[in-house]
Motif scaffolding. Sequence first.
Motif, PDB file in Angstrom:
ATOM      1  N   ARG A 271     -44.497   8.416 -27.708  1.00 51.34           N
ATOM      2  CA  ARG A 271     -44.770   8.530 -26.315  1.00 51.34           C
ATOM      3  C   ARG A 271     -43.577   9.352 -25.555  1.00 51.34           C
ATOM      4  N   ILE A 272     -42.401   8.868 -26.021  1.00 53.80           N
ATOM      5  CA  ILE A 272     -41.149   9.438 -25.406  1.00 53.80           C
ATOM      6  C   ILE A 272     -40.975  11.093 -25.667  1.00 53.80           C
ATOM      7  N   PHE A 273     -41.301  11.010 -27.235  1.00 55.51           N
ATOM      8  CA  PHE A 273     -40.952  12.466 -27.864  1.00 55.51           C
ATOM      9  C   PHE A 273     -42.159  13.624 -27.143  1.00 55.51           C
ATOM     10  N   THR A 274     -43.194  12.991 -26.632  1.00 57.06           N
ATOM     11  CA  THR A 274     -44.102  13.772 -25.981  1.00 57.06           C
ATOM     12  C   THR A 274     -44.167  13.677 -24.409  1.00 57.06           C
ATOM     13  N   SER A 275     -43.029  13.408 -24.022  1.00 57.15           N
ATOM     14  CA  SER A 275     -43.018  13.106 -22.468  1.00 57.15           C
ATOM     15  C   SER A 275     -41.916  14.301 -21.977  1.00 57.15           C
ATOM     16  N   ARG A 276     -42.701  15.076 -21.003  1.00 56.85           N
ATOM     17  CA  ARG A 276     -41.888  16.281 -20.528  1.00 56.85           C
ATOM     18  C   ARG A 276     -40.525  15.488 -19.738  1.00 56.85           C
ATOM     19  N   GLN A 277     -40.592  14.520 -19.217  1.00 52.83           N
ATOM     20  CA  GLN A 277     -39.227  14.014 -18.488  1.00 52.83           C
ATOM     21  C   GLN A 277     -38.322  13.790 -19.292  1.00 52.83           C
ATOM     22  N   ALA A 278     -38.694  13.260 -20.752  1.00 50.70           N
ATOM     23  CA  ALA A 278     -37.692  12.825 -21.515  1.00 50.70           C
ATOM     24  C   ALA A 278     -36.941  14.034 -22.098  1.00 50.70           C
ATOM     25  N   TRP A 279     -37.690  15.211 -22.338  1.00 55.71           N
ATOM     26  CA  TRP A 279     -37.206  16.602 -22.843  1.00 55.71           C
ATOM     27  C   TRP A 279     -36.558  17.009 -21.666  1.00 55.71           C
ATOM     28  N   ALA A 280     -36.879  16.856 -20.481  1.00 58.87           N
ATOM     29  CA  ALA A 280     -35.962  17.479 -19.571  1.00 58.87           C
ATOM     30  C   ALA A 280     -34.574  16.762 -19.401  1.00 58.87           C
ATOM     31  N   THR A 281     -34.709  15.608 -19.458  1.00 58.51           N
ATOM     32  CA  THR A 281     -33.156  15.134 -19.622  1.00 58.51           C
ATOM     33  C   THR A 281     -32.538  15.582 -20.834  1.00 58.51           C
ATOM     34  N   PHE A 282     -33.116  15.612 -22.058  1.00 62.08           N
ATOM     35  CA  PHE A 282     -32.338  16.101 -23.147  1.00 62.08           C
ATOM     36  C   PHE A 282     -31.809  17.477 -22.812  1.00 62.08           C
ATOM     37  N   LEU A 283     -32.553  18.442 -22.348  1.00 60.52           N
ATOM     38  CA  LEU A 283     -32.227  19.766 -22.113  1.00 60.52           C
ATOM     39  C   LEU A 283     -31.024  19.864 -21.056  1.00 60.52           C
ATOM     40  N   CYS A 284     -31.216  18.949 -20.031  1.00 61.96           N
ATOM     41  CA  CYS A 284     -29.960  19.081 -18.696  1.00 61.96           C
ATOM     42  C   CYS A 284     -28.946  18.592 -19.655  1.00 61.96           C
ATOM     43  N   HIS A 285     -28.668  17.475 -20.253  1.00 54.66           N
ATOM     44  CA  HIS A 285     -27.593  17.082 -20.991  1.00 54.66           C
ATOM     45  C   HIS A 285     -27.113  18.048 -21.999  1.00 54.66           C
ATOM     46  N   PHE A 286     -28.146  18.663 -22.694  1.00 50.48           N
ATOM     47  CA  PHE A 286     -27.710  19.556 -23.809  1.00 50.48           C
ATOM     48  C   PHE A 286     -26.920  20.850 -22.985  1.00 50.48           C
ATOM     49  N   GLY A 287     -27.510  21.373 -21.859  1.00 51.23           N
ATOM     50  CA  GLY A 287     -26.740  22.315 -21.354  1.00 51.23           C
ATOM     51  C   GLY A 287     -25.346  22.013 -20.260  1.00 51.23           C
ATOM     52  N   ALA A 288     -25.427  20.656 -19.894  1.00 51.22           N
ATOM     53  CA  ALA A 288     -24.333  20.518 -18.960  1.00 51.22           C
ATOM     54  C   ALA A 288     -23.205  19.764 -19.867  1.00 51.22           C
ATOM     55  N   VAL A 289     -23.544  19.039 -20.720  1.00 48.96           N
ATOM     56  CA  VAL A 289     -22.354  18.076 -21.307  1.00 48.96           C
ATOM     57  C   VAL A 289     -21.882  18.815 -22.630  1.00 48.96           C
ATOM     58  N   GLY A 290     -22.867  19.725 -23.432  1.00 47.34           N
ATOM     59  CA  GLY A 290     -22.294  20.042 -24.783  1.00 47.34           C
ATOM     60  C   GLY A 290     -21.721  21.248 -24.482  1.00 47.34           C
ATOM     61  N   THR A 291     -22.046  22.237 -23.461  1.00 49.50           N
ATOM     62  CA  THR A 291     -21.228  23.425 -23.190  1.00 49.50           C
ATOM     63  C   THR A 291     -19.640  23.091 -22.700  1.00 49.50           C
ATOM     64  N   TYR A 292     -19.499  22.095 -21.932  1.00 52.03           N
ATOM     65  CA  TYR A 292     -18.218  21.562 -21.452  1.00 52.03           C
ATOM     66  C   TYR A 292     -17.401  20.908 -22.627  1.00 52.03           C
ATOM     67  N   VAL A 293     -18.101  20.144 -23.083  1.00 53.84           N
ATOM     68  CA  VAL A 293     -17.343  19.279 -24.367  1.00 53.84           C
ATOM     69  C   VAL A 293     -17.122  20.089 -25.681  1.00 53.84           C
ATOM     70  N   GLY A 294     -18.138  21.037 -25.901  1.00 51.35           N
ATOM     71  CA  GLY A 294     -18.108  21.693 -27.223  1.00 51.35           C
ATOM     72  C   GLY A 294     -16.912  22.722 -26.834  1.00 51.35           C
TER      73      GLY A 294
END
Length: 426
Positions: A220-243
């Motif tokens: 249910r979570i892996f097919t949720s648009r909202q869950a993937w939205a949060t995944f992508l948000c964190h991918f773009g904001a946190v990973g670019t900075y920390v990385g």
Amino acid sequence: MEKQNSRYRWVVFAAVLLSYLLIVSQRTAPGLISDQLMKEFNVTASTIGLLTSIQFLAYAGLQIPIGILSDRFGPNFFLIVGTLLNGLGTLLYSLASNEWFLLFARLLVGIGDAAIWINLVLILSQWFKVNEFVKLLGMAGMIGSLGFLFATVPFSTWISLTGWRTPFFTVGILLCLCGILLYFVLVKNPKKMLINQTSSSSSSVKIENKREKTLVTLRRIFTSRQAWATFLCHFGAVGTYVGFIGSWAVPYGMHVYGMTRSGASQLIMIGLIGAIIGAPLTTWISSRLGTIKRPYMLVHLMIFLCWTAFLLFGGKPPFYILVVLFFIIGYGNGGSALTFAVVRKSFAIKEVGVVSGFANTGGFLSAVLLPSIFGRVLDHFHTASSTVGYHYSFIVPVIFSLLGLIGGILITEQRQEVSQSKELTA
């Protein structure tokens, strides 16, 4: 005792954030002694890189499993155990006699660290109302940035005065004491307060709700648009900075601007200051506006434009613009606390842990991928000037931050305060 109306919730908040401050400081503190470890243990740079990698790989790999377990069995146990593992790992690190000892110690720290943020989010969800929760997430984000700040000049000065083993040993002891403190604050004292309460009926409902099959929840979570939205948000904001900050920021300042190592480190400090301001300010703005999506989309747009600016200036913007770019990118990392505000408002309490873990995986997956891909692009242009290599390397964070902006666009604004408040008090 009604948790969300109790004054005791502020004791919980203080104890949890104290532990988080110390834990976050140990994510980057070992980087201060890389050269000393190489000399003392006669190890190569690749071994030092492995010490960092194993900690963050353990962290990223355990996010979803920890989320599932925390949703099913409660966050208190895992936060306490995670803090104790952090303390034990830091203690062993300070006593290490060879590189294998160091490796095992960092693995323990990574496993313990994996249990912290998810369970911090869950505990705050249980003890605070939704409107309070969003603001306090900003405070938690600020405390995390202060932890990173502690692991720069203050911790470095401490190491210079006493050697590297004493500071790590002391912090290890403090973390073990924090684990004991959390047991009393989260488990023992609340049990005393609740001793006269009879909640057998509500307990049976909770147990029944928690018995849903794990695969059903994950599907249910892996097919949720909202869950993937949060995944992508964190991918773009946190990973670019920390990385970038954790790998290429200092070499970039030294190679492209001719700065000293100490001077280039000031760029990291500027980013950290931005993060310290960004966490509470962005969550406050979100609370005032009564919306998460609009301010969060603005944050992601700013991050994307900043990385694009590096590209447009050929990898070498004017220095005064460079300072502004580092500050805004740091601010965006602080603003990423809104990821978990989205999770809290969009999903049932019994799913907050696993969705938080899924979102957090996005951030740290990005932080693992970016340094490696960035480095490969640099290697490809190694025969050209350093500016050319960095120019094309900045394509990587531009793409990553674009994914974060797409995540912000995909967020569906949901308001579930009433239903979730009922769930919490059930």
